[in-house]
Design a protein around this motif. Sequence first.
Motif, PDB file in Angstrom:
ATOM      1  N   ARG A 140      -5.604   1.938   1.984  1.00  0.00           N
ATOM      2  CA  ARG A 140      -6.151   0.848   2.788  1.00  0.00           C
ATOM      3  C   ARG A 140      -7.665   1.012   2.977  1.00  0.00           C
ATOM      4  NH1 ARG A 140      -3.191   1.452   6.888  1.00  0.00           N
ATOM      5  NH2 ARG A 140      -1.613  -0.108   6.405  1.00  0.00           N
ATOM      6  N   LYS A 162       0.819  -1.222   0.000  1.00  0.00           N
ATOM      7  CA  LYS A 162       0.000   0.000   0.000  1.00  0.00           C
ATOM      8  C   LYS A 162       0.846   1.262   0.000  1.00  0.00           C
ATOM      9  CE  LYS A 162      -3.688  -2.524   2.325  1.00  0.00           C
ATOM     10  NZ  LYS A 162      -2.900  -3.783   2.269  1.00  0.00           N
ATOM     11  N   ARG A 193      -0.912   5.882   2.362  1.00  0.00           N
ATOM     12  CA  ARG A 193      -1.176   4.433   2.358  1.00  0.00           C
ATOM     13  C   ARG A 193      -2.442   4.115   3.158  1.00  0.00           C
ATOM     14  NH1 ARG A 193       0.837   2.055   7.148  1.00  0.00           N
ATOM     15  NH2 ARG A 193       2.204   3.417   8.365  1.00  0.00           N
TER      16      ARG A 193
END
Length: 362
Positions: A45, A24, A41
Amino acid sequence: MPKFDWDRYGNEILKILDAAGGDKQRAAAAVSRQFGIPVSRHAVRRFLKRFRASSKELVEEAASAASVTPAFARFANPPGVARSDQEPLGDLKLKQGIDTSWDPRPEVVPISYPKEGRVLIASDVHFPYENKPALRIFLQYARHLKSKLGWLKLILNGDIYDFFAISDFDRDPDRASHTLQREFNAGRAFIEECCEIFDEVTVNVGNHCFRWYKTTCAHPGLYGLHATKLSSLAGFPAKIQVYPYLTILKMGRLHVTHGFFASQNTAKTTYNRFQCSMVVGHDHTAGLHVNVNSLTQESHVVAVAGTLSDVSQAAWAKHPRWTTSFIDVEMWTTNDGKPAFNLHHRLIVDNSLMADGKVFRG
């Protein structure tokens, strides 16, 4: 600051996640570069969580019609993860036999293993950026075990080659001469020597080698040709068994896969996800997590193998915390006939290894 439209660009983001191997942090950086908007990130997510929650029925319907794309299917149904949190990894459908295709759908595959013996697991060599002294030590140690035990198995657990020339990420222009052929040539002697030493050699494809699959998918006329398979490209001897990216190999109670995470504690993150004993690579830092059920006294261990690549070649990583190491697995059968194992990290320090009562030097 403009708000990013995740729904509008969802398909593009899935492709970026696919290219990043599910990482990610790398995916967020790639999204930021492509769309010119800062993305974290954590945002990636959250997007993935919303996508999985809303796509279960669509994925099942599309899969039945054989129309689901590799990236869509993999991220809608995470690799090796049951649909219910209560459903253990061991209950997933096992795929029998050897599959040397590049089908990216994850499978749990039972493979042969010694009832009493040793298995070496090495990850992330990344030819042509290999750690030459470390590989010499690895082969010395393997020859030592072979002469002592008489039978030995090897699992090359992903990213044998770097596939730098077809990376989706920014490439260093100083490495323009680093062609795919150079990678295969760099690894040939090591692969041949492994086949000479080990009685069984298994290759589990990692996210870097998976780059070639994506390249062939972009040119449908090439997809499926035997000449485009990793075993043909790299000139693997016939004894090597190749399994596709995301495959989870099963040896009794121990599972082996290239890996899906790179976190501050990758071993613990992997255990929390799969709830079983496992050896992974991908994160180049050796790690270990042990969990014991206080009620059943059943124990699980997850080990991160480390890397046999050259840390000095990691120009893209600032101050990497990589570990030059591999995994040595002892396997046996208990008094009640159940398979058992013990894991050892073989840590190479200053081009030397102390193991099995002997020092090996590179």
